[in-house]
Design a protein around this motif. Structure first.
Motif, PDB file in Angstrom:
ATOM      1  N   TYR A   1      12.754  -6.772   4.177  1.00 24.70           N
ATOM      2  CA  TYR A   1      12.684  -5.479   4.331  1.00 24.70           C
ATOM      3  C   TYR A   1      13.872  -4.917   3.124  1.00 24.70           C
ATOM      4  CZ  TYR A   1      13.394  -0.723   5.457  1.00 24.70           C
ATOM      5  OH  TYR A   1      13.431   1.004   5.548  1.00 24.70           O
ATOM      6  N   LEU A   2      15.157  -5.417   2.973  1.00 21.89           N
ATOM      7  CA  LEU A   2      16.087  -4.791   2.280  1.00 21.89           C
ATOM      8  C   LEU A   2      15.845  -5.321   0.558  1.00 21.89           C
ATOM      9  CD1 LEU A   2      19.330  -5.748   4.244  1.00 21.89           C
ATOM     10  CD2 LEU A   2      18.083  -3.474   4.017  1.00 21.89           C
ATOM     11  N   ASP A   3      15.213  -6.450   0.541  1.00 23.25           N
ATOM     12  CA  ASP A   3      14.532  -6.673  -1.025  1.00 23.25           C
ATOM     13  C   ASP A   3      13.852  -5.835  -1.479  1.00 23.25           C
ATOM     14  OD1 ASP A   3      16.398  -8.808  -0.736  1.00 23.25           O
ATOM     15  OD2 ASP A   3      14.867 -10.255  -0.327  1.00 23.25           O
ATOM     16  N   LEU A   4      12.821  -5.127  -0.463  1.00 24.81           N
ATOM     17  CA  LEU A   4      11.776  -4.251  -0.954  1.00 24.81           C
ATOM     18  C   LEU A   4      12.351  -2.960  -1.106  1.00 24.81           C
ATOM     19  CD1 LEU A   4       9.077  -5.901   1.376  1.00 24.81           C
ATOM     20  CD2 LEU A   4       9.194  -5.713  -1.117  1.00 24.81           C
TER      21      LEU A   4
ATOM     22  N   ARG B   1      -2.573  -6.249  11.097  1.00 23.96           N
ATOM     23  CA  ARG B   1      -2.900  -6.940  12.248  1.00 23.96           C
ATOM     24  C   ARG B   1      -2.611  -8.651  12.433  1.00 23.96           C
ATOM     25  NH1 ARG B   1      -7.517  -3.972  11.064  1.00 23.96           N
ATOM     26  NH2 ARG B   1      -8.756  -5.810  10.353  1.00 23.96           N
ATOM     27  N   GLY B   2      -1.922  -9.030  13.264  1.00 23.39           N
ATOM     28  CA  GLY B   2      -1.736 -10.540  13.286  1.00 23.39           C
ATOM     29  C   GLY B   2      -0.657 -11.061  12.267  1.00 23.39           C
ATOM     30  N   ARG B   3       0.165 -10.104  11.874  1.00 22.32           N
ATOM     31  CA  ARG B   3       1.027 -10.501  10.500  1.00 22.32           C
ATOM     32  C   ARG B   3       2.549  -9.548  10.719  1.00 22.32           C
ATOM     33  NH1 ARG B   3      -2.910  -8.383   6.063  1.00 22.32           N
ATOM     34  NH2 ARG B   3      -1.835  -9.972   4.743  1.00 22.32           N
ATOM     35  N   SER B   4       3.231 -10.177   9.854  1.00 21.12           N
ATOM     36  CA  SER B   4       4.497  -9.323   9.844  1.00 21.12           C
ATOM     37  C   SER B   4       4.177  -8.261   8.894  1.00 21.12           C
ATOM     38  CB  SER B   4       5.804 -10.123   9.138  1.00 21.12           C
ATOM     39  OG  SER B   4       5.881 -11.238  10.127  1.00 21.12           O
ATOM     40  N   PHE B   5       4.905  -7.030   9.184  1.00 19.60           N
ATOM     41  CA  PHE B   5       4.918  -5.999   8.147  1.00 19.60           C
ATOM     42  C   PHE B   5       6.137  -4.969   7.878  1.00 19.60           C
ATOM     43  CE2 PHE B   5       3.310  -4.482  12.318  1.00 19.60           C
ATOM     44  CZ  PHE B   5       3.848  -3.181  12.478  1.00 19.60           C
ATOM     45  N   LYS B   6       6.225  -4.163   6.930  1.00 22.28           N
ATOM     46  CA  LYS B   6       7.337  -3.256   6.799  1.00 22.28           C
ATOM     47  C   LYS B   6       6.798  -1.857   6.357  1.00 22.28           C
ATOM     48  CE  LYS B   6       8.199  -6.708   4.679  1.00 22.28           C
ATOM     49  NZ  LYS B   6       7.593  -8.013   4.606  1.00 22.28           N
TER      50      LYS B   6
ATOM     51  N   TYR C   1       0.876  -1.278   0.036  1.00 24.09           N
ATOM     52  CA  TYR C   1      -0.012  -0.068   0.031  1.00 24.09           C
ATOM     53  C   TYR C   1       0.635   1.003  -0.120  1.00 24.09           C
ATOM     54  CZ  TYR C   1      -3.835  -3.053   1.464  1.00 24.09           C
ATOM     55  OH  TYR C   1      -4.696  -4.102   1.432  1.00 24.09           O
ATOM     56  N   VAL C   2       0.570   2.100  -0.835  1.00 21.02           N
ATOM     57  CA  VAL C   2       1.397   3.500  -1.103  1.00 21.02           C
ATOM     58  C   VAL C   2       0.557   4.588  -0.595  1.00 21.02           C
ATOM     59  CG1 VAL C   2       2.740   4.897  -2.393  1.00 21.02           C
ATOM     60  CG2 VAL C   2       2.806   2.153  -2.544  1.00 21.02           C
ATOM     61  N   TYR C   3       0.928   5.236   0.219  1.00 17.22           N
ATOM     62  CA  TYR C   3       0.305   6.647   0.762  1.00 17.22           C
ATOM     63  C   TYR C   3       1.167   7.944   0.599  1.00 17.22           C
ATOM     64  CZ  TYR C   3      -2.603   2.870   2.905  1.00 17.22           C
ATOM     65  OH  TYR C   3      -3.433   1.873   3.086  1.00 17.22           O
ATOM     66  N   TYR C   4       0.471   8.981   0.468  1.00 17.64           N
ATOM     67  CA  TYR C   4       1.237  10.203   0.134  1.00 17.64           C
ATOM     68  C   TYR C   4       0.565  11.317   1.278  1.00 17.64           C
ATOM     69  CZ  TYR C   4       2.070   7.711  -4.080  1.00 17.64           C
ATOM     70  OH  TYR C   4       2.605   6.714  -4.903  1.00 17.64           O
TER      71      TYR C   4
ATOM     72  N   VAL D   1       2.903  -5.910   3.436  1.00 15.97           N
ATOM     73  CA  VAL D   1       2.551  -6.979   4.348  1.00 15.97           C
ATOM     74  C   VAL D   1       2.930  -8.378   3.541  1.00 15.97           C
ATOM     75  CG1 VAL D   1       0.744  -5.856   5.661  1.00 15.97           C
ATOM     76  CG2 VAL D   1       0.294  -7.025   3.283  1.00 15.97           C
ATOM     77  N   SER D   2       3.807  -8.291   2.493  1.00 15.69           N
ATOM     78  CA  SER D   2       4.252  -9.560   1.861  1.00 15.69           C
ATOM     79  C   SER D   2       5.240 -10.334   2.903  1.00 15.69           C
ATOM     80  CB  SER D   2       4.971  -9.406   0.619  1.00 15.69           C
ATOM     81  OG  SER D   2       5.977  -8.425   0.700  1.00 15.69           O
ATOM     82  N   GLU D   3       5.894 -11.433   2.357  1.00 15.07           N
ATOM     83  CA  GLU D   3       6.875 -12.240   3.272  1.00 15.07           C
ATOM     84  C   GLU D   3       8.177 -11.751   2.603  1.00 15.07           C
ATOM     85  OE1 GLU D   3       6.016 -14.143   5.861  1.00 15.07           O
ATOM     86  OE2 GLU D   3       3.949 -13.553   5.553  1.00 15.07           O
TER      87      GLU D   3
END
Length: 780
Positions: free
Chosen positions: A766-769, A616-621, A598-601, A761-763
């Motif tokens: 962080y550095l790959d993204l 909620r209930g998951r890994s995130f960056k 999700y991209v926000y400005y 919220v993908s698997e």
């Protein structure tokens, strides 16, 4: 002719080449007019209020405006609701049963079946739409809670927002609750910020009264002969219980005798006032059998509480009482305006509540009601630490279950329990000097919230249309209460049957008898076919204290059969008793396709949680593209509030990330060293590793500046919502109530440049993204 308005008379003038030879006819184009002498309609709908709360019913909460209306109007003692807010409110809108409206649950608990879709069907036109077609102005002020959760957003469908449902104006909030100091506000079809701050005297109840007076005054300035319908729905008495301190302090010591004693005291007063008949018995606390009871609804005996618990619980009741009276005082300003402007006599007022007192504060009470919706227990020490600021902006408070049971005296249980009158029997005062001869009298006829629409139309003298906008309409389920206005107090009711079903509970009233299935809500027990049913002769046993199932098995079976018949007609099945957290986190269809990033400005409004990225209930960056200069400061990303949320921000030249877990101190705080000026990727990563004791996410948080980890440590995160309403996702500022005590909202980003924020919220790591996310932000 092709441009002839639908439903209007045909053009009967003359068409000619030259207008001087033609004859005009305005009849097809005139606006509709209400019947001569039609009254204004004011419906005041409180939240979460048991019948034993308020002074006209013998309660200890002083309600001067309501007392005034009761003394010159009628007090109803057997008026019922659905036991929950969205469902009841839908019945006020359409006059049909709540499952017929698709509202078998609150909007946050819809599940994709016809009776629980959260979408009012076209064959159930609203009272607003009907009155608009009959010459009324229509206003809705305050709580909505009838817009599908996925549509509570700036870009969502407006098809079920108030203006599309027959209301000329709307000012209020769309969700189930909101912070009364920092509300989530909508004006007509757009989100807005509150007009001023709590420090400047803001409170939602006051603002809603101001807006109501303004709407009516504006209408009367331009169209003084036109009647109006106003639906006034305050945040009171739903949690959070917020009120000015002077109103709370009016009740200091008033509840020190405790909720056990209150039930005995108030029952005597209710009998003295004729609300209940002599001999009405008090039902016990905790009536549910052990194999069915929901532990979250347990009531601790007052005598077994510690001195600290008694002190805390008493104060929580004081706050609730102050909230209720303060809101009544604001309603009094509206009534005073109507009187001063000569409108009060011919204004039909319904002053009522949408379900019984709320048990969502747990046995221990809460300083943050969001814990209930996250399945997380309250803590006495944390609650006691907030006792001196209860009701203020520092708390999101709710009293314990004992007060819910007390304010629902003499009945069993409270809100959510639709099979018992503790969940459904609510206060209802009707006031209409021009149309009701009886003054200060009590009415005992059995009625339900489905009956309000039928009553309004009967009073005005119009019929519900059989076809609306080309759609054949489902007949009203309600019956008019108008006959009772000047009937004898104990005259027979014209209501014959009413089913109840909510969150796995169910019951039915028919011809003075009631059957109730013994099943608690939100337990996940299932096995509905094994439910035991009880039978009460309500005409003789108003408190539903004596089970007659063994004495009258034929009558019980008659009512059970009637329940299934009504359930089939009204789309009640399937029954759902899953936990609050399970129901509130059901995945529902969204207007936007599913995605993992999700991209926000910056320079956009807060994004409501219903459509924002779900972490909620998951890994995130979280990754932000930022140009840092000397003195750059402010919020990069924020979502939630001090009662649950997270925020990434710059302060004192350093990058900070705070995760505020259900407002429980201390804040989980990660901070970098001072940043060098220049272009940076700033972000964080949370890796969920396990579930905690109460299902919360347990894992590790890393704070990043570019490709370097600058802080790291353990973190816990919520699996339930940050809030049911408001405090949405923000970029470049923090709206409403601040997530972190490290800054004061809105703490805008300034002194540098913030291009945007990506939440993933993908698997992927962080550095790959990082580069991919920054490239996407740069393209925008």
């Amino acid at each position: 002719m092709a441009n002839e308005p639908t439903g209007k008379p045909a053009f009967s003038g003359k068409i000619a080449l030259d207008v001087r030879d033609a004859v005009a006819d305005w009849a097809p184009y005139e606006q509709p007019k209400a019947p001569e002498g039609a009254p204004n309609i004011l419906v005041i709908l409180y939240d979460d209020t048991g019948m034993a709360s308020w002074s006209p019913y013998g309660g200890r909460i002083n309600m001067p405006t309501l007392d005034r209306l009761a003394e010159n109007g009628l007090t109803y003692t057997q008026w019922h609701t659905t036991a929950l807010c969205s469902p009841t409110r839908s019945t006020f809108l359409t006059g049909r049963n709540h499952h017929v409206n698709g509202m078998g649950n609150i909007m946050e608990g819809t599940n994709g079946f016809p009776g629980l879709s959260g979408h009012i069907p076209d064959e159930c036109a609203t009272i607003g739409q009907v009155l608009q077609q009959n010459g009324y102005s229509t206003f809705w002020v305050g709580k909505n809670h009838n817009v599908p959760e996925e549509d509570v957003s700036a870009g969502g469908s407006k098809a079920q927002w108030p203006l599309a449902m027959g209301f000329d104006r709307f000012y209020g909030f769309l969700g189930g609750e909101t912070n009364n100091w920092y509300p989530d506000l909508v004006e007509d079809n757009r989100f807005i910020e509150p007009p001023y701050t709590p420090e400047e005297g803001y409170h939602l109840s006051k603002d809603l009264a101001d807006q109501t007076i303004r709407m009516i005054r504006d209408q009367k300035s331009s169209n003084p002969s036109k009647p109006w319908y106003t639906w006034f729905c305050p945040g009171a008495n739903h949690a959070p219980h917020h009120a000015p301190e002077e109103y709370i302090d009016k009740y200091r010591g008033k509840f020190d005798d405790g909720y056990d004693a209150y039930r005995t005291w108030v029952l005597e007063r209710m009998v003295e006032r004729g609300i209940l008949p002599e001999g009405t018995e008090l039902t016990p606390f905790n009536p549910m059998p052990e194999d069915q009871a929901n532990p979250a609804d347990w009531v601790k005996p007052w005598a077994e509480l510690s001195a600290d618990e008694q002190r805390l619980f008493s104060r929580m009741a004081e706050v609730f009482a102050g909230f209720s009276e303060y809101t009544d005082a604001q309603i009094g300003r509206v009534v005073d305006y109507l009187e001063a402007s000569g409108q009060l006599d011919n204004t039909l007022i319904f002053y009522c509540a949408d379900n019984g007192a709320s048990g969502e504060g747990s046995p221990d009470g809460s300083v943050n009601e969001n814990k209930f919706f996250n399945g997380f227990p309250d803590d006495l020490a944390e609650n006691l630490a907030k006792i001196d600021v209860l009701g203020g902006p520092e708390t999101y408070n709710h009293y314990p279950t004992g007060w819910a049971a007390a304010f629902s005296t003499p009945f069993q249980m409270f809100k959510r329990y639709s099979q018992f009158s503790g969940g459904t029997c609510d206060p209802m005062i009707v006031h209409w000097p021009a149309g009701i001869r009886a003054k200060g009298e009590v009415r005992h006829q059995y009625h339900h919230s489905t009956d309000i629409v039928a009553t309004i139309l009967d009073v005005i003298g119009i019929e519900f249309p059989s076809v609306f906008r080309g759609v054949e309409q489902r007949p009203l389920d309600g019956v008019s209460m108008k006959y009772s206005f000047d009937a004898a107090p104990d005259a027979p009711t014209e209501k014959q049957v009413q089913y109840y079903a909510m969150l796995g509970t169910r019951g039915i009233w028919k011809d003075g008898w009631k059957a109730a299935a013994i099943h608690a809500p939100l337990t996940g027990h299932g096995r509905f076919d094994e439910d035991r049913w009880e039978l009460y002769h309500v005409d003789a046993d108003r408190s539903e204290s004596t089970d007659l199932a063994a004495e009258h098995p034929e009558k019980l079976q008659e009512l059970i059969d009637a329940w299934f018949a009504e359930a089939e007609k009204s789309f009640v099945l399937p029954l759902d008793d899953r936990s609050a957290r399970d129901q509130l986190t059901i995945e529902r269809p969204q207007a936007e396709p599913p995605r993992t990033r999700y991209v926000y400005y910056p320079d956009t409004g807060a994004v409501p949680e219903s459509v924002a990225v779900n972490v909620r209930g998951r890994s995130f960056k979280i990754i932000a593209d930022v140009r840092v200069e000397a003195g750059t400061r402010g919020v990069i990303f924020a979502h939630g509030s001090r009662f649950g949320g997270h925020s990434l921000f710059l302060k004192d030249g350093k990058l900070h990330y705070v995760y505020n877990f259900l407002g429980i101190p201390p804040e989980q705080h990660f901070v970098s060293e001072a940043l060098e000026p220049g272009d940076h990727a700033l972000g964080m990563e949370f890796v969920r590793e396990s579930a905690g004791e109460h299902g919360e996410s347990i894992g590790t948080c890393k704070l990043y500046v570019d490709d370097q980890v600058v802080a790291e440590g353990p973190m816990r995160a919520q699996v339930g919502k940050f809030t049911l309403c408001g405090d949405g996702l923000c970029v470049g500022y923090d709206s409403a109530d601040a997530v972190s005590s490290e800054y004061t909202n809105p703490f805008p980003f300034e002194g540098g440049e913030l291009l945007g924020v990506a939440v993933d919220v993908s698997e992927e790591q962080y550095l790959d993204l990082e580069l991919e996310a920054l490239a996407a932000l740069a393209r925008e």
